[in-house]
Design a protein around this motif. Sequence first.
Motif, short mmCIF file in Angstrom:
data_model
loop_
_atom_site.label_atom_id
_atom_site.label_comp_id
_atom_site.label_asym_id
_atom_site.label_seq_id
_atom_site.Cartn_x
_atom_site.Cartn_y
_atom_site.Cartn_z
N TYR A 519 52.29 42.81 58.36
CA TYR A 519 52.60 44.21 58.04
C TYR A 519 52.87 44.42 56.55
CZ TYR A 519 53.28 44.23 63.08
OH TYR A 519 53.10 44.07 64.41
N ILE A 520 53.02 43.39 55.76
CA ILE A 520 53.25 43.58 54.33
C ILE A 520 51.90 43.51 53.60
CG2 ILE A 520 54.34 42.68 52.23
CD1 ILE A 520 56.63 41.70 53.87
N ARG A 521 51.48 44.61 53.03
CA ARG A 521 50.20 44.67 52.31
C ARG A 521 50.41 44.82 50.79
NH1 ARG A 521 49.02 42.54 56.00
NH2 ARG A 521 47.69 43.13 57.76
N ILE A 522 51.44 45.58 50.43
CA ILE A 522 51.78 45.76 49.02
C ILE A 522 53.28 45.55 48.89
CG2 ILE A 522 51.81 47.35 47.05
CD1 ILE A 522 49.48 48.81 48.26
N LEU A 523 53.72 44.84 47.84
CA LEU A 523 55.15 44.63 47.63
C LEU A 523 55.41 44.52 46.13
CD1 LEU A 523 55.85 41.31 46.88
CD2 LEU A 523 54.73 41.13 49.12
N TYR A 524 56.65 44.70 45.77
CA TYR A 524 57.07 44.63 44.38
C TYR A 524 58.21 43.64 44.23
CZ TYR A 524 54.37 48.82 43.32
OH TYR A 524 53.35 49.71 43.14
N THR A 525 58.12 42.83 43.15
CA THR A 525 59.27 42.03 42.74
C THR A 525 59.89 42.70 41.52
OG1 THR A 525 57.95 40.62 41.30
CG2 THR A 525 58.12 39.96 43.61
N THR A 526 60.75 41.98 40.80
CA THR A 526 61.43 42.60 39.66
C THR A 526 60.45 43.17 38.65
OG1 THR A 526 63.26 41.06 39.95
CG2 THR A 526 63.15 42.25 37.86
N ASP A 527 59.40 42.41 38.32
CA ASP A 527 58.49 42.85 37.26
C ASP A 527 57.02 42.80 37.65
OD1 ASP A 527 60.48 43.25 35.18
OD2 ASP A 527 60.73 41.07 35.23
N GLU A 528 56.69 42.57 38.94
CA GLU A 528 55.29 42.43 39.33
C GLU A 528 54.99 43.17 40.62
OE1 GLU A 528 53.52 38.31 37.68
OE2 GLU A 528 55.03 38.07 39.25
N ARG A 529 53.72 43.52 40.76
CA ARG A 529 53.22 44.14 41.98
C ARG A 529 52.23 43.17 42.64
NH1 ARG A 529 50.36 49.72 43.40
NH2 ARG A 529 48.61 48.98 44.61
N TYR A 530 52.38 42.96 43.93
CA TYR A 530 51.50 42.06 44.66
C TYR A 530 50.74 42.85 45.73
CZ TYR A 530 53.78 37.98 42.60
OH TYR A 530 54.24 37.04 41.74
N THR A 531 49.42 42.59 45.82
CA THR A 531 48.58 43.20 46.85
C THR A 531 48.04 42.08 47.73
OG1 THR A 531 47.97 44.97 45.33
CG2 THR A 531 46.60 44.67 47.28
N VAL A 532 48.25 42.21 49.03
CA VAL A 532 47.87 41.16 49.98
C VAL A 532 46.71 41.68 50.83
CG1 VAL A 532 48.64 39.65 51.84
CG2 VAL A 532 50.26 40.37 50.05
N LYS A 533 45.58 40.92 50.87
CA LYS A 533 44.43 41.28 51.69
C LYS A 533 44.13 40.13 52.66
CE LYS A 533 42.22 44.33 48.36
NZ LYS A 533 40.98 44.58 47.56
N LYS A 534 43.80 40.50 53.88
CA LYS A 534 43.52 39.49 54.91
C LYS A 534 42.10 39.70 55.42
CE LYS A 534 46.94 38.22 57.32
NZ LYS A 534 48.08 38.14 58.25
N SER A 535 41.29 38.66 55.39
CA SER A 535 39.89 38.76 55.81
C SER A 535 39.82 39.06 57.30
CB SER A 535 39.15 37.46 55.50
OG SER A 535 37.86 37.50 56.05
N LEU A 536 38.92 40.01 57.66
CA LEU A 536 38.74 40.34 59.08
C LEU A 536 37.98 39.26 59.82
CD1 LEU A 536 37.80 44.12 58.71
CD2 LEU A 536 40.00 43.14 59.38
N TYR A 537 37.30 38.38 59.06
CA TYR A 537 36.48 37.35 59.70
C TYR A 537 37.20 36.02 59.77
CZ TYR A 537 33.10 40.95 58.49
OH TYR A 537 32.46 42.12 58.35
N SER A 538 37.80 35.61 58.64
CA SER A 538 38.42 34.29 58.60
C SER A 538 39.93 34.32 58.70
CB SER A 538 38.03 33.59 57.30
OG SER A 538 38.55 34.32 56.20
N ASN A 539 40.53 35.54 58.63
CA ASN A 539 41.99 35.70 58.63
C ASN A 539 42.66 35.02 57.44
OD1 ASN A 539 42.21 37.31 60.90
ND2 ASN A 539 42.23 35.54 62.28
N LYS A 540 41.86 34.65 56.43
CA LYS A 540 42.46 34.05 55.24
C LYS A 540 43.07 35.14 54.37
CE LYS A 540 40.09 29.67 54.77
NZ LYS A 540 39.41 28.76 53.81
#
Length: 963
Positions: A519-540
């Motif tokens: 359920y976490i796709r986008i998140l922020y730390t103190t100074d950075e933004r992270y975008t998380v993508k999960k492959s629909l085929y390999s789940n990587k």
Amino acid sequence: MRMQTGGIKETWTGLGLSALEGQLMTYDFIVVHPGPNLNMIVGANGTGKSSIVCAICLGLAGKTSLLGRGDKVGIYVKNGCSKGYIEIELYKIGGNVVIKREIIRETNQSHWMLNGKQCNQKTVEEEVKALRIQVSNLCQFLPQNALKEKDSFLEKAKQRHERNKYDVNRYYEKKRHLDVIELLEKKKPWVEYETTRKELEAVKKEREEAKKRLSVLKQAQAPLIRKIQLIEDQLKPTDAQIKVKTELIKAASLKCKEKQDQIDQKHKEIDKIKQALRLKEEEEKEHQKRISNTKRIIDGLKADLSKVGDQPDVAEQISSINAELRRIQEDRAKLDDKADLRREKDNLNAQNLKDMDNTIHVKEDKLRSRHKDTYTAVQWLRQNKHLFKGNVYEPMMLVINMKDSQFAKYVETHISFHDLRAFVFQRKDDMEKFMTEVRDNQNLRVNSICAPEASFAKQPSSRHIESLRRFGFFSYLREMFDAPEEVMSYLCQQYKVHDVPVGDNRTKTMIKTVIEEPYIRILYTTDERYTVKKSLYSNKVSTSNSAVQPSQYLIINVDAEEKRQLEQQLEVRDSRQTLSAEHAELDHHENKLLVEKKRLSELKGKRRQLEQKIRTKEDSLKQMEQNVIDMKKVEEDTKKKVDAVHSQKVAIVTALMLRGKLTMEKIYLALETVGLSAEKTKLENNCRESISELKTNEVIISWLMVKQTFLKCVYGLSLQAFTKLPDTPDEIDAMLNEERSKADCFTGLNENVVSEYNKREQEIKHLEKEQEERVTALNTYRQNISQAKERWLNPLKQLVEQINEKFSEFFRSMQCAGEVDLHSDNEEEYDKFGIRIRVKFHRSTHLHELTAHHQSGGERSVSTMLYLMALQELNRCPFRVVDEINQGMDPINERRVFDIVVSTACKKTTSQYFFITPKLLQNLKYDEKMTVLCVHNGIHMLTSNQWDTKAFIQRRLKHKARA
């Protein structure tokens, strides 16, 4: 169409293809077999749809500048590969054409093959041009421009030649006069010889007499000159003394100015002393007046006392009233304290409101500097909010208020500036009305958003924040700011601010664990933004991160709720009215008590009061009589002070007299100088005539000496005869003047005028012959141009009219209007011809020319697509490629345009068509002649020879049947 890649990247262009093979940016190897009609290439962003377009463009010798991804062809090779190739097979009657291009990444070089044989790029370009894949513009040489220039040059040459002919004649005439002048000047000395010889003897005698007169004059003037010199010697020391006195007077003048300022100050002191005396006199008058009034009051009180008898005792009632009055005073003091506190609070609230307004102005100033059109639209909205039925909000950056400004950077990073400057509407009709005004009427570039019909503002988060605290998360983005419900609803729907958590440094240290959380796709730390993508085929899982930039707009924060409360507090008047009512009631009660106290006091004992008043007044009178001002002493003191100031003035004036003394001394010296100067002038006048005569004689002697020398030189010349010229000096002078006057009339002539005249005569003959040949050639050119224009322009106009009919028909089918015409300001300037497209998308507007600024991106896309459709049946080309043209269109227009594309591109007579898009609407109409090419990509993707669409469909049908 086959394409193999060691790598090539994205872009667009177009062709009539049967196969393409290659290695390009996204692909290791790919083979594409398009259909003959409409090819619908569908795939998610990043799968490599546009890589196919890049392959078409580069494989057919297209320029990299068309692709917009860089000017080096090597960058289109896939990362990690040293080279790649593209192979394209083109349909051609009599045998297909196969073009292969190999690209070397490091050197940006290409190797070409045509039908299996090595060749150069020019050979490929010629083959492509032969297949009508590229179209060049017609260029026409216009010879009549050069002819006009030659005509003008010839005419000017003839005019110059004609002018030079006149100058040549004048030159020869002038030369004849100069020859005569030369002869006259040679004869003149010989004619003057006899006269000169006779004059020589007379000049010698006259010179000797002049010397004698000069000697007598010098002897007569010697005494006068000595006396004048004596006077000048006397004047020199006097002038020096005057200069010294002048410097002393200047210094004394500076001191005098200081002394004058001191005198002015003393005058002011005297005025102040006299003013103090007048005030004392007025004070004493008032004092005497008060004494008289007090005596009169005492007499009146004594008269009243004699009439007053004994009165009953009402002391207890008066004491009770006094106690009540004291209580009223205490209550009034309390009310005054409350009123003061209220005023202080109102002032503080007003100042806070002013500070908030100033903060808002800072935000608006930043908006104006970054995007002036949006700022102008804000000003218009504030004056016209009454025109709208639903809620209308100013740009998000003005209505979003951070609860803590340190978190502004996260919200500003998460929301694009495109949306931060967007206006938010509750109703769609309000948005359309607003955009018609500001975009169509005012030509402003602004963004607008319509909030979702169902509110998402309070949509719950996927997970409670407490469950994420172990990773360092402390809040979701939504909880960090306040915004109107419609704005918050849009942000929750579009940007998922209710599901984007913000963490601290702990989150960054645990990032590998965090990104594995569902359920976490986008998140922020103190100074950075992270975008998380999960492959629909390999789940990587793949992640990308970027730095969070400091906030520029949202850090400027105003608490809207606090501002609203402050405004309400300033508007509330009930508490103030209550205080005023209590004050009035206390005043009324106090007045009643005072009246009653007065009445009781009068009853208590008017006699005692009168006696007390008399005693008080008598004490006051006694005190006043003791404090009588001694005006005589005051006047004496004043006189002493004035005398002291006058004494100081006398000392200052004495110092001023030094300047007067120096000035008088200067005057005496000046008078003495004037006397000496007058005597000197008189002597000079007496000897001026003698001096003048002396100087005249000296000049005469000098001139006679020069003349004598000249005559001696002339005397030795021998005489020759000039029989054709006059024999006397006067006649020679007269003839010389006449000839010189005639020669002077011929100005601006030189010997070159004759040679230039002859040279230009030959040039004109040559130009006339050359011009006759050009006129003959021009007539032939004009006849050919007229015939070519008839063959070219009329069919072109008919073609544009056919395009216009199709284009207008497409627009009418969408309940809009559009026109296409051939436009040029001058039909003779063929390079200025162009196609003009005019469109209208709203009933309330007129037809406007299609530009990059007037229409929206979606409207431009619709217009471009329909224009290509209008060209489809008229402009025969092998194939067309359109890349993501439907992006930016609204669903209604996108569906209409799709239907037009399908119906037009699937006819038998149309060219091959490539339509590339990342997404399509549901329930669209498809045609059997369409070819749908689905682009997939990923580490587990099958190779092209393993792909079996029928097997996939059968497998899916079986699975569905079992389900």
